[in-house]
Design an enzyme around this catalytic site. Structure first.
Site, PDB file in Angstrom:
ATOM      1  N   ASP A  36     -26.247  -2.108 -28.063  1.00  0.00           N
ATOM      2  CA  ASP A  36     -26.135  -1.167 -29.180  1.00  0.00           C
ATOM      3  C   ASP A  36     -26.572  -1.892 -30.455  1.00  0.00           C
ATOM      4  O   ASP A  36     -26.464  -3.120 -30.544  1.00  0.00           O
ATOM      5  CB  ASP A  36     -24.693  -0.662 -29.351  1.00  0.00           C
ATOM      6  N   SER A 139     -31.672  16.030 -23.744  1.00  0.00           N
ATOM      7  CA  SER A 139     -30.835  16.982 -24.482  1.00  0.00           C
ATOM      8  C   SER A 139     -31.248  18.391 -24.082  1.00  0.00           C
ATOM      9  O   SER A 139     -32.388  18.605 -23.637  1.00  0.00           O
ATOM     10  CB  SER A 139     -31.061  16.804 -25.991  1.00  0.00           C
ATOM     11  N   TYR A 152     -36.487  15.949 -33.368  1.00  0.00           N
ATOM     12  CA  TYR A 152     -35.481  15.643 -32.332  1.00  0.00           C
ATOM     13  C   TYR A 152     -35.876  16.303 -31.010  1.00  0.00           C
ATOM     14  O   TYR A 152     -35.873  15.664 -29.951  1.00  0.00           O
ATOM     15  CB  TYR A 152     -34.097  16.119 -32.785  1.00  0.00           C
ATOM     16  N   VAL A 185     -21.988  17.732 -27.718  1.00  0.00           N
ATOM     17  CA  VAL A 185     -20.950  16.873 -27.159  1.00  0.00           C
ATOM     18  C   VAL A 185     -20.090  16.378 -28.323  1.00  0.00           C
ATOM     19  O   VAL A 185     -20.606  16.068 -29.403  1.00  0.00           O
ATOM     20  CB  VAL A 185     -21.572  15.671 -26.414  1.00  0.00           C
TER      21      VAL A 185
HETATM   22  N1  NAD Z   1     -23.645  14.539 -29.114  1.00  0.00           N
HETATM   23  C1  NAD Z   1     -24.413  15.522 -28.668  1.00  0.00           C
HETATM   24  O1  NAD Z   1     -24.138  16.699 -28.917  1.00  0.00           O
HETATM   25  C2  NAD Z   1     -25.625  15.213 -27.832  1.00  0.00           C
HETATM   26  C3  NAD Z   1     -26.253  16.263 -27.157  1.00  0.00           C
HETATM   27  C4  NAD Z   1     -27.371  15.999 -26.395  1.00  0.00           C
HETATM   28  C5  NAD Z   1     -27.864  14.724 -26.311  1.00  0.00           C
HETATM   29  N2  NAD Z   1     -27.239  13.719 -26.988  1.00  0.00           N
HETATM   30  C6  NAD Z   1     -27.807  12.378 -26.882  1.00  0.00           C
HETATM   31  O2  NAD Z   1     -26.842  11.530 -26.316  1.00  0.00           O
HETATM   32  C7  NAD Z   1     -27.080  10.195 -26.747  1.00  0.00           C
HETATM   33  C8  NAD Z   1     -25.782   9.580 -27.251  1.00  0.00           C
HETATM   34  O3  NAD Z   1     -25.346  10.321 -28.364  1.00  0.00           O
HETATM   35  P1  NAD Z   1     -23.804  10.417 -28.806  1.00  0.00           P
HETATM   36  O4  NAD Z   1     -23.537  11.852 -28.996  1.00  0.00           O
HETATM   37  O5  NAD Z   1     -22.972   9.606 -27.925  1.00  0.00           O
HETATM   38  O6  NAD Z   1     -23.928   9.796 -30.260  1.00  0.00           O
HETATM   39  P2  NAD Z   1     -23.180   8.574 -30.971  1.00  0.00           P
HETATM   40  O7  NAD Z   1     -23.725   8.575 -32.345  1.00  0.00           O
HETATM   41  O8  NAD Z   1     -21.722   8.648 -30.745  1.00  0.00           O
HETATM   42  O9  NAD Z   1     -23.735   7.299 -30.174  1.00  0.00           O
HETATM   43  C9  NAD Z   1     -25.069   6.869 -30.301  1.00  0.00           C
HETATM   44  C10 NAD Z   1     -25.078   5.356 -30.160  1.00  0.00           C
HETATM   45  O10 NAD Z   1     -26.437   4.918 -30.241  1.00  0.00           O
HETATM   46  C11 NAD Z   1     -26.466   3.768 -31.068  1.00  0.00           C
HETATM   47  N3  NAD Z   1     -27.780   3.606 -31.692  1.00  0.00           N
HETATM   48  C12 NAD Z   1     -28.328   4.384 -32.669  1.00  0.00           C
HETATM   49  N4  NAD Z   1     -29.503   3.870 -33.054  1.00  0.00           N
HETATM   50  C13 NAD Z   1     -29.698   2.751 -32.305  1.00  0.00           C
HETATM   51  C14 NAD Z   1     -30.715   1.778 -32.257  1.00  0.00           C
HETATM   52  N5  NAD Z   1     -31.793   1.830 -33.075  1.00  0.00           N
HETATM   53  N6  NAD Z   1     -30.601   0.757 -31.380  1.00  0.00           N
HETATM   54  C15 NAD Z   1     -29.514   0.669 -30.558  1.00  0.00           C
HETATM   55  N7  NAD Z   1     -28.504   1.544 -30.573  1.00  0.00           N
HETATM   56  C16 NAD Z   1     -28.601   2.591 -31.441  1.00  0.00           C
HETATM   57  C17 NAD Z   1     -25.402   4.022 -32.117  1.00  0.00           C
HETATM   58  O11 NAD Z   1     -25.004   2.829 -32.773  1.00  0.00           O
HETATM   59  C18 NAD Z   1     -24.306   4.660 -31.291  1.00  0.00           C
HETATM   60  O12 NAD Z   1     -23.406   3.702 -30.769  1.00  0.00           O
HETATM   61  C19 NAD Z   1     -28.178  10.280 -27.802  1.00  0.00           C
HETATM   62  O13 NAD Z   1     -29.419   9.945 -27.210  1.00  0.00           O
HETATM   63  C20 NAD Z   1     -28.157  11.732 -28.196  1.00  0.00           C
HETATM   64  O14 NAD Z   1     -29.396  12.163 -28.699  1.00  0.00           O
HETATM   65  C21 NAD Z   1     -26.124  13.927 -27.734  1.00  0.00           C
END
Ligand code: NAD
Length: 249
Positions: A36, A139, A152, A185
């Site tokens: 991360d 997603s 996105y 999520v």
């Molecule tokens: N939360 C939602 O509704 C949702 C829906 C569909 C898809 N997603 C996808 O799920 C994945 C996780 O999202 P989440 O909801 O757990 O979000 P989150 O923000 O809780 O976690 C994302 C993590 O990615 C890390 N990150 C961001 N930029 C980074 C980089 N340049 N290098 C390394 N790490 C990096 C952040 O520090 C964080 O720990 C993402 O790819 C997101 O697009 C999320």
């Protein structure tokens, strides 16, 4: 214990879906390498997990190809092998089309899409040895358009395209590649997101889950673990919605 003796790399492990996945994989016996950009966050998650082999926390930048290659090299060195790569790190950024500048487009594509390409490319020689697999978090935004979210959606549609292409290239060689397409999520990504100014909220929300509530990160982690396990031995090249029928019609 579906991941006993398996070495699993999880990106985005400091938070949300990545953290829930790390915890579930550890419960099922995996040796974990957690990556991360949030060094303190990923170290805290690693420290919170009790396992026979403690997880290795690695600070890396998913938007930088060299950093992606460094993470995989560290994982192979520490684990001695790689059985599974979970590409979860990602960012959300949105705005009306005319307000989304070049720098934001570039950052989105580098982190959300470039990372999946470079991490998968670096991990593939190791996965060929173990007959391992990759699970990418795309997603629901990869399957349907979302207003104010062009970059996105494009980045996540790219993840699905990468998934399918790699799945075909490596199927006969024993490496599976799948994607999961969640809708909203309950994570900091959605909890801390601010609506873009001056938008039509009805337009933004027209593609919501038809179950009426948001998904828990643990529910996405369960889907990741299924696809990564031998239970899904014949499943490759899919983009599996976890979206309460959002994209069903
Ligand atoms: N939360 C939602 O509704 C949702 C829906 C569909 C898809 N997603 C996808 O799920 C994945 C996780 O999202 P989440 O909801 O757990 O979000 P989150 O923000 O809780 O976690 C994302 C993590 O990615 C890390 N990150 C961001 N930029 C980074 C980089 N340049 N290098 C390394 N790490 C990096 C952040 O520090 C964080 O720990 C993402 O790819 C997101 O697009 C999320």
């Amino acid at each position: 214990m579906r991941f006993k003796d398996k070495v699993v790399v999880v990106t985005g492990a400091a938070s949300g879906i990545g953290r829930a996945t790390a915890r579930l994989m550890a419960e099922e016996g995996a040796t974990l390498i957690l990556g991360d950009i949030n060094q303190a966050g990923v170290e805290a998650v690693a420290a919170s997990i009790t396992a026979a082999t403690p997880p290795l926390a690695v600070a890396f930048d998913a938007g930088d190809p060299e950093s992606c290659r460094m993470l995989i090299a560290r994982a192979a060195e520490a684990g001695g092998r790689i059985d599974m790569l979970c590409n979860i790190a990602g960012i959300l950024d949105w705005a009306p089309l005319d307000q989304f500048g070049d720098d934001r487009w570039d950052r989105m594509l580098r982190i959300n899409l470039g990372s999946v390409f470079f991490l998968s490319q670096a991990a593939m020689p190791h996965l060929l040895e173990t007959k391992g697999n990759i699970v990418n978090i795309a997603s629901a935004a990869a399957l349907v358009g979302i207003a104010y979210s062009e970059a996105y959606c494009a980045s996540k549609a790219g993840v699905v395209a990468l998934t399918k292409s790699m799945a075909i290239e490596f199927a006969a060689k024993g490496v599976r590649v799948n994607a999961i397409c969640p809708t909203g999520v309950k994570t900091p990504m959605t909890g801390e997101a601010k609506w873009p100014e001056g938008i039509d909220l009805n337009l933004l929300m027209r593609n919501a889950s038809k179950m009426g509530d948001m998904i828990e990160p643990e529910e996405v982690a369960a889907a990741i673990a299924f696809l990564g396990s031998n239970d899904a031995r014949t499943i490759s090249g899919i983009a599996m919605p976890v979206d309460g029928a959002q994209t069903a019609g």
